[in-house]
Design an enzyme around this catalytic site. Sequence first.
Site, PDB file in Angstrom:
ATOM      1  N   GLY A 232       0.744  -1.035   0.061  1.00  0.00           N
ATOM      2  CA  GLY A 232      -0.019   0.058  -0.145  1.00  0.00           C
ATOM      3  C   GLY A 232       0.903   1.398   0.019  1.00  0.00           C
ATOM      4  O   GLY A 232       1.242   1.685  -0.972  1.00  0.00           O
TER       5      GLY A 232
ATOM      6  N   GLU B 121      -4.958   7.691  -1.581  1.00  0.00           N
ATOM      7  CA  GLU B 121      -3.873   8.568  -2.229  1.00  0.00           C
ATOM      8  C   GLU B 121      -2.936   9.086  -1.020  1.00  0.00           C
ATOM      9  O   GLU B 121      -2.423  10.179  -0.793  1.00  0.00           O
ATOM     10  CB  GLU B 121      -4.591   9.945  -2.837  1.00  0.00           C
ATOM     11  CG  GLU B 121      -5.019   9.482  -4.192  1.00  0.00           C
ATOM     12  CD  GLU B 121      -5.489  10.643  -4.938  1.00  0.00           C
ATOM     13  OE1 GLU B 121      -4.776  11.440  -5.170  1.00  0.00           O
ATOM     14  OE2 GLU B 121      -6.757  10.640  -5.433  1.00  0.00           O
TER      15      GLU B 121
ATOM     16  N   THR C 178      -2.086   7.871   3.118  1.00  0.00           N
ATOM     17  CA  THR C 178      -2.843   7.922   4.607  1.00  0.00           C
ATOM     18  C   THR C 178      -2.199   8.984   5.323  1.00  0.00           C
ATOM     19  O   THR C 178      -1.324   9.798   4.728  1.00  0.00           O
ATOM     20  CB  THR C 178      -2.331   6.633   5.334  1.00  0.00           C
ATOM     21  OG1 THR C 178      -0.996   6.402   5.530  1.00  0.00           O
ATOM     22  CG2 THR C 178      -2.777   5.148   4.599  1.00  0.00           C
TER      23      THR C 178
ATOM     24  N   GLY D   9     -28.079  13.659  16.656  1.00  0.00           N
ATOM     25  CA  GLY D   9     -28.568  12.687  17.778  1.00  0.00           C
ATOM     26  C   GLY D   9     -28.837  11.406  17.129  1.00  0.00           C
ATOM     27  O   GLY D   9     -28.431  11.169  16.178  1.00  0.00           O
ATOM     28  N   GLY D  10     -30.100  10.990  17.651  1.00  0.00           N
ATOM     29  CA  GLY D  10     -30.594   9.647  17.002  1.00  0.00           C
ATOM     30  C   GLY D  10     -30.642   9.608  15.588  1.00  0.00           C
ATOM     31  O   GLY D  10     -30.582   8.428  14.882  1.00  0.00           O
TER      32      GLY D  10
END
Length: 379
Positions: free
Chosen positions: A131, A363, A365, A339-340
Amino acid sequence: MDFTYNENQKMIAQMIRDFGEREIRPKMMEWDEKQEFPVPVFKKLGELGLMGVLVPQEYGGSGFTYDEYITVVEEIGKICGSIGLSVAAHNSLCTGHILQFGNEEQKKKYLPKLATAEWIGAWGLTEHNTGSDAGGMNTTAVKDGDYYIINGAKNFITHAISGDVAVVIVRTGEKGDSRGMSAFIVEKGTPGFSSGKKENKLGMRASETAELIFDNVRVHKSQMLGNEGEGFIQALKVLEGGRISIASLSLGIAKGAYEAALKYSKEREQFGKPIAQHQAIAFKLADMATEIAAAEHLIYEAAYLKNNKLPVNKVSAMAKYYASEVSVRVANEAVQIFGGYGYTKDFPVEKYYRDAKLCTIGEGTSEIQKLVISREILK
């Protein structure tokens, strides 16, 4: 530095907002659920000149600068991160690599098709076991007369299935040698060139990600970009511009999440008043707005340097690192403010939350960006 939109940027921003409301927003959750890559949308974006933003008009592109390019990616990212990511990958990576390092014959052959989205472009550097350590790649190209025989596979490749052409960096020398890699343009339909399964992702689900597979793929030497051994050096230069595009995408996602949270906080009432009037929420919004503004400054500084052909490595890494981390924090706080409801797919912020995370990985990390920055400041 003046961050107000110039006339081109104003025109582009309004065009994208109108297009997004008409062509993207109504279907984006369906694409997300199905992991559908909506090719017709990119063909229409190509008609608007948004798939060859930096390509000179002589090759069929829009001939704009990085200022306009930031606007394109940011405004699309505000609506849908997936579409923004694919636009960024197509423009910066495949198209950008040919634009920067192709010879005149290659530019004339490929850029008009890519700039109009007649062809969708892919770009292959990452592999299963390499990677961030791209120098250890296993995909090889062995010279055979006027041809090279490519064997191996590339992983996590945007548009690997739907792409019509790919720029791939493969090993032509010793493993670990920065001068041992070369870049080739490989067209879909070349015998032995195929794609693997589509990755089932957390976010950016409408941006196609899959494997590119090379099984004795014969590519003529005329398909090499630059000279043998220059591929890795080219890739690093391409990624300099790519960082600006991912930073811009991060900014768009952050702004989209922030604007949704700000609107909701003014409408949602608790304890007899809108939640925006409670200091706990107001301070969250203040932090979000401040971090977005700081990210924007870094991005436009990087664009200024890129436009003026000045060294941009450090600032583009800073912009990508900071903006992507800001995007994650802002999206997280937006979910909290909702919130929920923020945890449901009936409201927009859960998608921003899922999409944002990729910006800290793709592109380069965040850790790699810090490596780039630290090397630059310790020179």
